[in-house]
Design a protein around this motif. Sequence first.
Motif, mmCIF file in Angstrom:
data_model
loop_
_atom_site.group_PDB
_atom_site.id
_atom_site.type_symbol
_atom_site.label_atom_id
_atom_site.label_comp_id
_atom_site.label_asym_id
_atom_site.label_seq_id
_atom_site.Cartn_x
_atom_site.Cartn_y
_atom_site.Cartn_z
ATOM 1 N N HIS A 125 16.129 -21.819 0.581
ATOM 2 C CA HIS A 125 17.148 -20.865 1.041
ATOM 3 C C HIS A 125 18.351 -20.690 0.118
ATOM 4 N N TYR B 74 14.853 -12.377 11.175
ATOM 5 C CA TYR B 74 15.059 -13.545 10.312
ATOM 6 C C TYR B 74 13.717 -14.043 9.785
ATOM 7 N N TRP B 75 12.779 -14.147 10.696
ATOM 8 C CA TRP B 75 11.460 -14.663 10.350
ATOM 9 C C TRP B 75 10.801 -13.832 9.246
ATOM 10 N N TYR B 76 10.799 -12.523 9.453
ATOM 11 C CA TYR B 76 10.066 -11.647 8.539
ATOM 12 C C TYR B 76 10.863 -11.229 7.293
ATOM 13 N N THR B 77 12.123 -11.650 7.195
ATOM 14 C CA THR B 77 12.882 -11.380 5.967
ATOM 15 C C THR B 77 13.281 -12.705 5.316
ATOM 16 N N VAL B 78 14.251 -13.391 5.903
ATOM 17 C CA VAL B 78 14.782 -14.620 5.297
ATOM 18 C C VAL B 78 13.693 -15.672 5.090
ATOM 19 N N GLU B 79 12.769 -15.797 6.033
ATOM 20 C CA GLU B 79 11.733 -16.829 5.898
ATOM 21 C C GLU B 79 10.472 -16.340 5.184
ATOM 22 N N PHE B 80 10.005 -15.143 5.525
ATOM 23 C CA PHE B 80 8.694 -14.735 5.004
ATOM 24 C C PHE B 80 8.691 -13.336 4.382
ATOM 25 N N GLY B 81 9.826 -12.962 3.800
ATOM 26 C CA GLY B 81 9.923 -11.616 3.253
ATOM 27 C C GLY B 81 9.281 -11.455 1.884
ATOM 28 N N GLY C 270 11.143 -14.785 0.629
ATOM 29 C CA GLY C 270 11.350 -15.580 1.847
ATOM 30 C C GLY C 270 11.253 -17.077 1.572
ATOM 31 N N TYR D 115 3.040 -9.566 6.453
ATOM 32 C CA TYR D 115 4.321 -9.689 5.758
ATOM 33 C C TYR D 115 4.955 -8.297 5.727
#
Length: 290
Positions: free
Chosen positions: A132, A168-175, A187, A230
């Motif tokens: 991160h 958050y999931w689909y950008t910050v974590e898995f973008g 991500g 994704y």
Amino acid sequence: MTHILERLPDGAAADWTIPQDWSAYTAQDHAMWDRLFARQAAMLPGRVVPEFMDGLDILRMTKPGIPDFQELSGRLMQRTGWQVVAVPGLVPDRVFFDHLANRRFVAGRFIRTPDQLDYLEEPDVFHDVFGHVPLLAHPVFADYMQAYGEGGLRAERMGAIDRLARLYWYTVEFGLIRQGDELRLYGAGIVSSHGESIFALDDPSPNRIGFDLRRLMRTQYRIDDYQQSYFVIDGFEDLLRQTVGTDLAPLYHELEGTSDLMVDTVLPEDRVYTLGTQAYARARALAASS
Ligand SMILES: [Fe+2]
């Protein structure tokens, strides 16, 4: 991102932070960080967004050993006004959002053991800091994370946290991001995972769908395996402008009563990147030659 509600642990401050206690790390702890770091640093160029590699350099994260959060925060503060603070584990949503809104990124301080090399139930310091922190040195991404925290506090008042958690999931974590003719990773959940860093770009099975906020907020996600879908953004500025830089209340209302989409659903209107897509092929060629 978590939804676990617990009481404030003993020894934690009112904001749930604890000292990192950097001097307590053992030689094995540092060696585990170095091993994970070397593996990802060798593989990511050509796959990850270049701003991520720049962040590693700017923050001098290439230095061996688990970073000292105070030192790291000093560099980050100079660059974008962010800090990294240690927490004992998963924290309640409100606490998490409040830290983000104040430009503090909460990180676990423990590091995985050799038998957990590729699978973790709770984020460790490698996921949280390697995954991160580099992009927090990027001014627009740094603004996105703060705006996300502010959006989280508003979503909580509107009972819309689950919708926002998907963002958050689909950008910050898995973008994934499209840069010119290339698809790249950004991500943290992907870039801190050796297997998913390959899978997300190379495997033919997952869907890679052009970012659409309304569609994304209807989409479930997977916590126990690599992602089945994704979402691909066109840039960090665009992401910020389309999402938490705006008032999401009308969208939350509009989505009330709509059905969820399964993780593997593809809609006729989706912009899907396939193996034959130029952007996709270019990213692969680049990764292969690096
Ligand atoms: Fe994370």
